[in-house]
Design an enzyme around this catalytic site. Structure first.
Site, PDB file in Angstrom:
ATOM      1  N   GLU A  85       0.839  -1.219   0.000  1.00 39.84           N
ATOM      2  CA  GLU A  85       0.000   0.000   0.000  1.00 39.84           C
ATOM      3  C   GLU A  85       0.866   1.258   0.000  1.00 39.84           C
ATOM      4  O   GLU A  85       0.539   2.246  -0.644  1.00 39.84           O
ATOM      5  CB  GLU A  85      -0.954   0.005   1.198  1.00 39.84           C
ATOM      6  CG  GLU A  85      -1.842  -1.238   1.342  1.00 39.84           C
ATOM      7  CD  GLU A  85      -2.516  -1.706   0.057  1.00 39.84           C
ATOM      8  OE1 GLU A  85      -2.762  -0.875  -0.841  1.00 39.84           O
ATOM      9  OE2 GLU A  85      -2.782  -2.920  -0.058  1.00 39.84           O
ATOM     10  N   TYR A 141      -1.301  -8.103 -11.082  1.00 40.01           N
ATOM     11  CA  TYR A 141      -0.258  -8.068 -10.062  1.00 40.01           C
ATOM     12  C   TYR A 141       0.937  -8.931 -10.471  1.00 40.01           C
ATOM     13  O   TYR A 141       2.085  -8.513 -10.379  1.00 40.01           O
ATOM     14  CB  TYR A 141      -0.787  -8.611  -8.728  1.00 40.01           C
ATOM     15  CG  TYR A 141      -1.930  -7.841  -8.107  1.00 40.01           C
ATOM     16  CD1 TYR A 141      -3.204  -7.880  -8.663  1.00 40.01           C
ATOM     17  CD2 TYR A 141      -1.739  -7.098  -6.952  1.00 40.01           C
ATOM     18  CE1 TYR A 141      -4.256  -7.191  -8.081  1.00 40.01           C
ATOM     19  CE2 TYR A 141      -2.794  -6.407  -6.356  1.00 40.01           C
ATOM     20  CZ  TYR A 141      -4.052  -6.458  -6.929  1.00 40.01           C
ATOM     21  OH  TYR A 141      -5.090  -5.778  -6.350  1.00 40.01           O
TER      22      TYR A 141
HETATM   23 ZN   LIG Z   1      -2.529  -2.850  -4.903  1.00 37.93          ZN
END
Ligand SMILES: [Zn+2]
Length: 622
Positions: free
Chosen positions: A318, A401
């Site tokens: 994050e 990702y």
């Molecule tokens: Zn993320």
């Protein structure tokens, strides 16, 4: 810090010269057109949002006034905003003059177009309130919180939920500065993804308290986030701290104690952190995600609190979004990998800086394995769903990702780390506070890194990575010794060895997941009992280990875990951890479906709408 090209694109709005807002550019190339917004930003766009809203827990609505600064092209007569189920009372210009407006037909996902006739207005004021059940908002009763005494509210804007409580142009390519005054019942605290101007709030009429927030950087509107509850704050370091319900504050401060080191590492890698503070908010268990990179205030799931800092990769992730995602943002959700692939790569580099090469190798190895699995599982749709640049929402598994980060790692290994890091630092600087597309990234890479080197261009296979399905032949697979040891113990167990030979002392969550995720799906009840007795799986307090264990137990209709499974599913609401279990229960038909339906009926009230929707789809409607 910005270069001249960017400075030339920054304009100041004429509307409020004293508070000149930064106006970010929009992209107008065809691949930057966002299919998930009604807005037509080239004609007229929102540059600043000011919210004056009251949070009403009894009615479960947020309402008040949104004042939008509008930048209109010459001759533009109207502006188009995104709304989802908002009750709009009136729309006026900055002086209170009434403006004509219409709400178009509603699309279940995209909501409606709110078209406002500008009549030359540079400011529009919308009086409105959200509806109960607004998609971005989760209202928790006191019973659904840790403290059981006060209600709780939090929002999740990504990808296109914020239009259910903020009437604006809800597209990641249309960056807006914003400010807010939020009124809440006395005794509650409001926190938002911006600078808190009045962290303790100020008393206002009616036994309420008002909190003021300012975001001076232009951000994509999905990053506007709010939480209201019995929130307390504790500092970790000079720039960082944690907000949470009082009952888990100390545990959270201990768990995330490395965050200052992470900020230092991230800045050393890819340039200055440009947001001021980095605070974290730990939410009640119904938060559907691991973390959400809301600026200044990352939202985190309490499932990270395992007491051993073994899930701090989520914090690194994050935090990395403060560069990739929040600073340079995918212009549309078709290029979501520009947010998530870059961030997964960057997260890995932060983890390496703090904890060494082997810990990072574990994540890289798992990324590679996950990528291979997702491509394999993509099935018939693989030609479409395994490209990085694809249809928004259509990507297979977590390829944004995993394939995204493996792609960047492959570039790193091909050109060398020093050269790659210098490039990436420059990339974030060149595109700071701007939207980006896949094509834009590749153009930047060719201009600033490849510089016409034909051999290098051929070696990198850039277009194959981004625009074609599957895994290109040059993909770099980093292998982890730690995971190889887990694999060896797994092989010995599979060959009939005792569970007691699996030595798990000091294991990170990822080692557990490797073991439990790779055990053959068919196990006898005796072997499952042996595993549980030796490894303490049902008793584990680590939500990740529990989920992986329950998944295996469900596949074998292993009755002894059912009470613990039911308790887990009613306590944890994180999408990633609970949806595989419902999927597994469904696959076990006459054994699993009654359990799934019984527990979902009970657990539903504590889940976020995102999780309720996902589970409802899995169980086939209800
Ligand atoms: Zn993320």
């Amino acid at each position: 810090m910005r270069n001249l090209a960017l400075a030339a694109l920054l304009l100041a709005t004429a509307a409020s010269p004293a508070l000149a807002q930064k106006v970010a550019p929009i992209l107008t190339t065809p691949e930057a057109k966002d299919a998930w917004t009604h807005a037509r930003p080239a004609e007229a766009r929102v540059t600043h949002v000011d919210l004056a809203l009251d949070v009403d827990f009894a009615r479960q609505t947020i309402g008040g006034i949104a004042t939008l600064d509008v930048l209109a092209a010459k001759g533009a007569k109207e502006i188009v905003l995104d709304v989802l189920d908002l009750d709009i009372a009136s729309i006026t210009d900055g002086n209170g003059g009434k403006l004509a407006w219409t709400v178009g037909a509603k699309d279940a996902e995209l909501g409606s177009a709110l078209t406002v006739q500008l009549g030359g207005a540079k400011k529009i004021r919308i009086a409105y309130h959200s509806k109960p059940g607004a998609r971005a908002l989760q209202w928790l009763t006191p019973e659904q919180t840790l403290g059981k005494a006060k209600p709780f509210l939090f929002s999740q804007g990504q990808a296109i939920n914020n239009r259910s409580w903020i009437p604006t142009q809800d597209s990641p390519g249309i960056r807006q500065t914003w400010s807010a005054t939020i009124t809440v019942p006395e005794g509650l605290v409001a926190a938002m993804s911006a600078r808190a101007d009045t962290p303790a709030g100020t008393p206002v009429a009616g036994g309420k308290r008002a909190f003021r927030f300012t975001m001076t950087n232009p951000v994509p509107p999905y990053l506007i986030a709010i939480a209201v509850g019995d929130l307390k704050f504790k500092a970790i370091g000079p720039r960082s701290g944690v907000w949470s319900e009082p009952g888990m504050l100390d545990a959270a401060v201990a768990e995330f104690g490395d965050v200052e080191k992470m900020i230092d590492a991230a800045q050393a890698l890819y340039g200055p952190y440009r947001w001021g503070r980095y605070d974290m908010l730990v939410l009640p268990p119904s938060f559907p995600f691991g973390g959400m990179e809301n600026p200044n205030l990352t939202f985190l799931t309490p499932t990270l609190l395992t007491g051993d800092r073994s899930n701090t990769d989520v914090v690194a992730h994050e935090l990395a979004h403060s560069w990739s995602g929040n600073l340079v943002t995918n212009a549309t959700w078709a290029d979501g990998w520009l947010n998530e692939g870059f961030t997964t790569y960057f997260e890995n580099r932060i983890m390496e800086s703090l904890y060494g090469k082997e810990r990072a190798a574990i994540y890289s190895d798992l990324d590679y394995a996950g990528m291979v699995r997702d491509v394999k599982n993509a099935g018939g749709d693989a030609a479409k769903s395994t490209r990085l640049h694809g249809d928004p929402g259509d990507g297979a598994g977590q390829l944004d990702y995993l394939k995204g980060s493996t792609f960047l790692r492959t570039i790193e290994y091909t050109v060398g780390r020093a050269k790659w890091d210098a490039y990436l630092k420059g990339y974030f600087d060149r595109h700071a506070f701007q939207p980006q597309t896949s094509a834009g990234f590749l153009a930047d890479l060719r201009k600033n890194l490849i510089k016409g080197d034909k051999a290098l261009e051929a070696k990198l296979q850039l277009d194959r990575w981004v625009f074609e399905p599957g895994i290109p032949s040059n993909a770099v697979h980093v292998k982890s010794d730690t995971l190889a040891q887990v694999d060896a113990m797994l092989a010995a167990f599979n060959a009939g060895g005792p569970a007691s030979a699996i030595k798990t002392q000091g294991w990170q969550t990822q080692q557990w997941q490797r073991l439990l995720g790779n055990l053959p799906r068919q196990q006898s009840a005796a072997r499952l009992k042996e595993l549980d007795d030796a490894l303490g799986l049902t008793k584990s307090t680590n939500a990740y280990i529990q989920s992986a264990w329950f998944d295996l137990a469900i596949a074998n209709r292993y009755d002894p875990v059912v009470p613990a499974l039911e308790e887990y599913l009613t306590r944890v609401g994180r999408n990633l951890l609970v949806t595989p279990l419902y999927r597994g229960l469904k696959a076990q038909g006459d054994w699993g479906m009654p359990i799934a339906q019984r527990v979902f009926a009970k657990a539903k009230a504590g889940y976020h709408p995102v999780t309720v929707g996902a589970v409802t789809r899995i169980l086939g409607g209800s």
